[in-house]
Design a protein around this motif. Structure first.
Motif: not given
Length: 277
Positions: A3-25
């Protein structure tokens, strides 16, 4: 299919970002990122691309995200040697020609050679014909015993640099073909430890042909803000002489006795069907 959510989570983990980090960016709420990742909220195409942009997701994978969410892809993939990118191809050819008499080549995301200039031909004269069948791969040319490996004096350093660069690429943009190439030529084994990599920005190579040395260093150029998958995935590798004797070989200028490296003549060899006039 993910799913798009799973892909998004995978890429966020690869970039070593938290959900808050991504949200702020991305200037959205952390709760919204969480809802998208868990599938409780269906993001718009614009939101997907905004989040993907902040995560520096390659264009090919952004299309995959859009498809996973039920939307049409946004980025095209057009062959560099086709009719769709004539201006870009002409610009790349000019860059390659302008770099002569020094070697330069264009590689894709799997380090396959897409284009070259004529100055590279002499280096390929002693390469096994098997390695010159498309797709011609730069890693194989450099590290295979049938290729240039027997002529590279600092082969351990070159291998170490390639290992670092390709491992980093795989960590940020996984690719099955590149992973297979890594396992074939670069996977760490029982051999002695790699020498430290002096610089990833300027890579040096020392060739020995007939007992004479040719010293080069290389730089890598990529396209800024590409909107096409092909342009997003190619890079120009340019080689420069590292000393006066090496420069004299390419320019044919006067040099100290014994300075010219007797590289063989490659004739009219065209290694990838993209001979630059």
């Amino acid at each position: 299919m993910h799913t798009v959510g799973e892909l998004l989570r995978q890429w966020r983990h690869r970039r070593r970002l938290s959900q808050l980090d991504l949200a702020l960016a991305a200037d959205v709420s952390a709760r919204h990122v969480s809802l998208v990742e868990t599938g409780k909220s269906r993001p718009s195409p614009e939101m997907i691309l905004r989040l993907a942009g902040r995560l520096e997701v390659p264009l090919r994978e952004r299309n995959r995200m859009l498809l996973a969410a039920g939307f049409a892809p946004r980025y095209t993939e057009r062959a560099l040697d086709g009719d769709a990118l004539p201006a870009v191809r002409e610009a790349v050819e000019r860059v390659l020609r302008a770099h002569e008499p020094y070697p330069a080549l264009v590689i894709d995301r799997r380090w396959n050679v897409v284009m070259t200039n004529r100055a590279l031909d002499p280096f390929l004269a002693r390469v096994s014909p098997d390695l010159l069948r498309p797709p011609v791969n730069m890693v194989r040319l450099g590290l295979d015993p049938r290729g240039l490996a027997p002529h590279i004096v600092n082969l351990a350093e070159v291998r170490a640099l390639l290992r670092v660069r390709i491992a980093r690429r795989l960590a940020t943009a996984p690719d099955a073909g590149l992973a297979a190439l890594y396992e074939e030529y670069l996977a760490p084994g029982a051999e002695e430890a790699d020498p430290p990599v002096a610089s990833e920005v300027v890579a040096s190579m020392i060739f020995n042909f007939g007992g004479r040395e040719l010293r080069l260093f290389s730089t890598t150029t990529t396209f800024g803000t590409p909107m096409d998958i092909t342009l997003d995935e190619i890079a120009i590798e340019s080689y420069y002489p590292a000393d006066a004797r090496s420069a004299a070989y390419f320019t044919g200028s006067a040099a100290p006795e014994g300075a010219r490296v007797p590289l063989p003549d490659a004739g009219d060899r065209d290694i990838c069907g993209d001979d630059v006039p």
